[in-house]
Design a protein around this motif. Structure first.
Motif, mmCIF file in Angstrom:
data_model
loop_
_atom_site.group_PDB
_atom_site.id
_atom_site.type_symbol
_atom_site.label_atom_id
_atom_site.label_comp_id
_atom_site.label_asym_id
_atom_site.label_seq_id
_atom_site.Cartn_x
_atom_site.Cartn_y
_atom_site.Cartn_z
ATOM 1 N N UNK A 52 0.866 -1.184 0.000
ATOM 2 C CA UNK A 52 0.000 0.000 0.000
ATOM 3 C C UNK A 52 0.899 1.229 0.000
ATOM 4 N N UNK A 53 0.444 2.318 -0.613
ATOM 5 C CA UNK A 53 1.234 3.548 -0.551
ATOM 6 C C UNK A 53 0.300 4.752 -0.429
ATOM 7 N N UNK A 54 0.886 5.914 -0.290
ATOM 8 C CA UNK A 54 0.148 7.171 -0.120
ATOM 9 C C UNK A 54 0.367 7.955 -1.418
ATOM 10 N N UNK A 124 3.745 0.396 2.736
ATOM 11 C CA UNK A 124 3.463 -0.604 3.778
ATOM 12 C C UNK A 124 3.255 -1.951 3.151
ATOM 13 N N UNK A 135 0.309 -7.397 8.250
ATOM 14 C CA UNK A 135 1.194 -6.255 8.043
ATOM 15 C C UNK A 135 2.581 -6.583 8.558
ATOM 16 N N UNK B 5 -6.772 11.361 5.785
ATOM 17 C CA UNK B 5 -6.509 10.106 5.079
ATOM 18 C C UNK B 5 -5.798 9.153 6.026
ATOM 19 N N UNK B 6 -6.059 7.872 5.873
ATOM 20 C CA UNK B 6 -5.388 6.880 6.715
ATOM 21 C C UNK B 6 -4.845 5.762 5.832
ATOM 22 N N UNK B 7 -3.810 5.086 6.332
ATOM 23 C CA UNK B 7 -3.182 4.015 5.563
ATOM 24 C C UNK B 7 -2.856 2.814 6.442
ATOM 25 N N UNK B 71 -4.598 18.754 4.300
ATOM 26 C CA UNK B 71 -4.796 17.302 4.225
ATOM 27 C C UNK B 71 -3.938 16.673 5.320
ATOM 28 N N UNK B 73 -2.724 13.168 7.214
ATOM 29 C CA UNK B 73 -2.677 11.710 7.039
ATOM 30 C C UNK B 73 -2.117 11.042 8.291
#
Lengths: 155, 81, 155, 81
Positions: A52-54, A124, A135, B5-7, B71, B73
């Protein structure tokens, strides 16, 4: 300088050519690092992973690292690629290339980018193991280092 | 408005990948986190571990003051490479 | 493990593929080093170079180095290519690739091979400059190191 | 017979890339070099600087004893990479 985030696989020759084409002056020494997905972790075999990335920040953080490396090691050129999404065991996951006049600078810069990338770029990993997705955990020693490399003053 | 935003784990535990909330003057990231944790226990759970913060895609700490349209995060320590 | 001495140019992708195909187990980290002919030396611009070697011994000394690197850094695979003959400015002259489970081992092994290759493999550069051809001189600090790396006990 | 090979400056100064000479019992590389230097001043000149020695493609020093049919190489410090 280039930083690509991609879902598809990448090609060694194309990236090498891209690095060289962008380098100024033509470097005498080019070091590349390629990371492959491993087929195991501390708990046994895994069946691939997803990353996963941003979007937007990942590219920015990676370019920021490459900029730091360029200044610190006097690079003629630098590039990096990181895959995201679903990855099978042994697939290429990351590539870093550094061109410099001095051999040791190219080696040191590639090391620096890989060390800091693992702490400072929003990516991630989730590994598939025993039918579950987990994870990947970070070593606690890396957590503070992440903040150090990413503080706004470094931008 | 503030966009949140969340990850990774933070996204999964909070159950919200993205949401917006109303901006308030003198608001810090800390205030925002308290507000979210009070609204929903899932956010309190999500903020239990080590949480990294970025505002407008730049890392910062919880004392960061927010401007309207920022924004924000939240995510766990990174594991790329 | 492979050590090629060749007059023709080489291809990044082919060498990377050859390294990976020979590696056992599949390495998580692959580091490559590529050296290009520079267009200058301490006395100004040069117009290419020629490389002389000792057929038979060059390959043997290079393989000897790769064997040392494999044992010292626990490599899954290693390969090297060195051009000989006439080379124009900016042409590829040398390639080294190392695959390992640990990133740092792959970096250290590639450094080690390049450092020792420059001292222990029978290759001699002659640069073309101002219409003359001149043998490249070695730093005196490297001369004794050459003997150290090439003593029969290392075979 | 001993086969002698030379490379780079040693080849150019000696004027001989390869030659053979008769092997003698208890001969060392040192003896061989003395013999060549006495035969021809070009060899004496070639041996003036730093000379590396390989016997049968393995580096060694001038005290190395030679066997019949050995290949002896003389060359300057290497400059590859």
């Amino acid at each position: 300088m280039f930083a690509h985030i991609c879902t598809e696989d990448f090609d060694q020759q194309s990236l090498y050519d891209e690095l060289l084409a962008q380098s100024q002056p033509t470097p005498g020494a080019i070091v590349t690092f390629t990371g492959l997905v491993r087929d195991f972790n501390a708990h046994g075999p895994i069946e691939g992973m997803s990353l996963e990335h941003y979007p937007g920040m990942t590219e920015k953080a990676l370019l920021n690292l490459l900029e730091q490396a360029t200044q610190r090691f006097d690079l003629a050129g630098v590039g990096a690629v990181h895959r995201v999404g679903e990855l099978a065991n042994f697939e290429q996951i990351v590539w870093v290339g550094c061109g410099a006049s001095h051999r040791q600078h190219a080696f040191d810069a590639a090391c620096f980018i890989m060390d800091t990338l693992k702490q400072a770029v929003p990516l991630w990993k989730k590994e598939y193991q025993h039918g579950e997705a987990r994870w990947v955990a970070v070593k606690s020693s890396d957590e503070h280092a992440a903040m150090t490399w990413l503080t706004p003053s470094k931008n | 408005m503030i966009t949140i935003k969340t990850f990774a784990q933070i996204r999964e535990i909070s159950g919200r990948a993205e949401l917006t909330i109303k901006w308030q003057a003198d608001m810090t990231v800390d205030n925002l986190m308290e507000q979210l944790a009070l609204q929903d226990a899932a956010w309190a759970n999500a903020f239990t571990g080590n949480v990294l913060i970025a505002v407008n895609k730049t890392m910062c700490n919880a004392q960061q003051r927010l401007n309207d349209n920022d924004e924000v995060a939240f995510f766990p320590p990174v594991t790329g490479g």
